[in-house]
Scaffold this active site. Sequence first.
Site, PDB file in Angstrom:
ATOM      1  N   GLU A 102     -10.663  58.433  83.204  1.00  0.00           N
ATOM      2  CA  GLU A 102      -9.584  58.372  82.205  1.00  0.00           C
ATOM      3  C   GLU A 102      -9.159  59.776  81.792  1.00  0.00           C
ATOM      4  OE1 GLU A 102     -11.641  55.674  79.570  1.00  0.00           O
ATOM      5  OE2 GLU A 102     -11.453  54.122  81.115  1.00  0.00           O
ATOM      6  N   HIS A 132     -14.535  62.050  83.294  1.00  0.00           N
ATOM      7  CA  HIS A 132     -14.342  60.594  83.394  1.00  0.00           C
ATOM      8  C   HIS A 132     -12.951  60.340  83.997  1.00  0.00           C
ATOM      9  CE1 HIS A 132     -13.609  56.455  82.207  1.00  0.00           C
ATOM     10  NE2 HIS A 132     -14.916  56.325  82.091  1.00  0.00           N
ATOM     11  N   SER A 189     -17.595  48.105  85.097  1.00  0.00           N
ATOM     12  CA  SER A 189     -17.841  46.680  84.827  1.00  0.00           C
ATOM     13  C   SER A 189     -19.306  46.271  84.963  1.00  0.00           C
ATOM     14  CB  SER A 189     -16.946  45.812  85.726  1.00  0.00           C
ATOM     15  OG  SER A 189     -15.581  46.031  85.409  1.00  0.00           O
ATOM     16  N   ASN A 246     -20.794  54.365  77.003  1.00  0.00           N
ATOM     17  CA  ASN A 246     -19.574  55.121  76.709  1.00  0.00           C
ATOM     18  C   ASN A 246     -18.679  54.244  75.833  1.00  0.00           C
ATOM     19  OD1 ASN A 246     -17.176  56.524  76.748  1.00  0.00           O
ATOM     20  ND2 ASN A 246     -16.774  56.252  78.944  1.00  0.00           N
ATOM     21  N   TRP A 247     -18.654  54.567  74.547  1.00  0.00           N
ATOM     22  CA  TRP A 247     -17.901  53.731  73.597  1.00  0.00           C
ATOM     23  C   TRP A 247     -16.397  53.986  73.676  1.00  0.00           C
ATOM     24  CZ3 TRP A 247     -21.037  53.657  68.310  1.00  0.00           C
ATOM     25  CH2 TRP A 247     -22.288  53.103  68.550  1.00  0.00           C
ATOM     26  N   LYS A 248     -15.993  55.048  74.376  1.00  0.00           N
ATOM     27  CA  LYS A 248     -14.566  55.418  74.485  1.00  0.00           C
ATOM     28  C   LYS A 248     -13.952  55.515  73.073  1.00  0.00           C
ATOM     29  CE  LYS A 248     -14.557  53.481  79.062  1.00  0.00           C
ATOM     30  NZ  LYS A 248     -13.827  52.872  80.168  1.00  0.00           N
ATOM     31  N   GLU A 265     -18.150  56.174  89.524  1.00  0.00           N
ATOM     32  CA  GLU A 265     -17.386  55.121  88.866  1.00  0.00           C
ATOM     33  C   GLU A 265     -16.108  54.856  89.647  1.00  0.00           C
ATOM     34  OE1 GLU A 265     -18.480  54.774  84.435  1.00  0.00           O
ATOM     35  OE2 GLU A 265     -16.924  56.277  84.609  1.00  0.00           O
ATOM     36  N   GLY A 283     -13.343  48.714  83.625  1.00  0.00           N
ATOM     37  CA  GLY A 283     -12.643  47.865  82.666  1.00  0.00           C
ATOM     38  C   GLY A 283     -11.906  46.699  83.299  1.00  0.00           C
ATOM     39  N   GLY A 297     -19.290  50.947  79.901  1.00  0.00           N
ATOM     40  CA  GLY A 297     -18.187  51.027  78.940  1.00  0.00           C
ATOM     41  C   GLY A 297     -18.181  49.809  78.030  1.00  0.00           C
ATOM     42  N   GLY A 298     -17.337  48.837  78.356  1.00  0.00           N
ATOM     43  CA  GLY A 298     -17.133  47.656  77.506  1.00  0.00           C
ATOM     44  C   GLY A 298     -18.412  46.999  77.020  1.00  0.00           C
TER      45      GLY A 298
HETATM   46  P1  PGA Z   1     -16.530  49.605  81.918  1.00  0.00           P
HETATM   47  O1  PGA Z   1     -16.304  51.198  81.786  1.00  0.00           O
HETATM   48  O2  PGA Z   1     -18.008  49.354  81.895  1.00  0.00           O
HETATM   49  O3  PGA Z   1     -15.819  49.024  80.731  1.00  0.00           O
HETATM   50  O4  PGA Z   1     -15.912  49.193  83.211  1.00  0.00           O
HETATM   51  C1  PGA Z   1     -17.167  52.093  82.433  1.00  0.00           C
HETATM   52  C2  PGA Z   1     -16.730  53.495  82.125  1.00  0.00           C
HETATM   53  O5  PGA Z   1     -15.538  53.761  82.024  1.00  0.00           O
HETATM   54  O6  PGA Z   1     -17.579  54.399  81.971  1.00  0.00           O
END
Ligand code: PGA
Length: 251
Positions: free
Chosen positions: A97, A95, A213, A9-11, A167, A173, A234-235
């Site tokens: 967010e 998600h 993470s 997930n590149w956001k 998640e 993050g 994500g990251g």
């Molecule tokens: P993260 O994000 O790996 O940066 O913690 C995961 C996500 O939001 O899908």
Amino acid sequence: MRKKIIAGNWKMNKSADEARTLALALRRAIGEMKHPEVVICPPFTAMGEVAAVLKGSRLRLGAQNMHQADSGAYTGEISARMLLTIGCTEVILGHSERRSLFSETDQAVNAKAKKALAAGLTPIVCVGETLAQRESGAMEKVIEQQIHGSLDSLSEADLKRTVIAYEPVWAIGTGKVATPDQAEEVHRHIRRLLSDMHGGNAAAEVTILYGGSVKADNAAGLFEMENIDGALVGGASLVADEFAAIVKAMT
Ligand code: PGA
């Protein structure tokens, strides 16, 4: 056998040019490997570029969100058909967010999941508790509400085509990954809830990803757990070698 999936997930990162460069690096790093299913979810503006790079490989294209309507006066939104026609096969829905920053409700996630399934896209439905909810002992209840609300009235066949991502909000993050045991406990809980909805056989077929993470150095421990079928990253999905190492940990 359940599908094993690693999704990136590149956001809201990477311009179209930067996305092309990263997709090329990922294709180089992962393309030749014997790997589980891999889905790359860039921002909408880079999907065309990434689709072109992934063509002919086993890496698939996913989206980070979509709208539940077919078309019309929904300024700023994207439909399932738009995603399909650009070569997208999966879509992340609900998600945390989206839920916390854009007020997305279980009801909206449910409508989107149904539309995605009807259109032939695989929804990756996200659930997860906040730290306060976990510490107050409400974790199981919160997950239950999100699962019941987001997957309400899905048929058994549709449930089997749905991917769930657990998640925990406190792990996204933050560098604070859930331990394999903590994650496994919730994955088992989710599978029990799915079993209550459509029976043990259906529940046993649903792929449940862990997210929050995930990095190259903690992925293998998570993937050893019986009910963890992959990761939503994500990251670490923004760094080709790191993401490739996570994919490798699953093979
Ligand atoms: P993260 O994000 O790996 O940066 O913690 C995961 C996500 O939001 O899908």
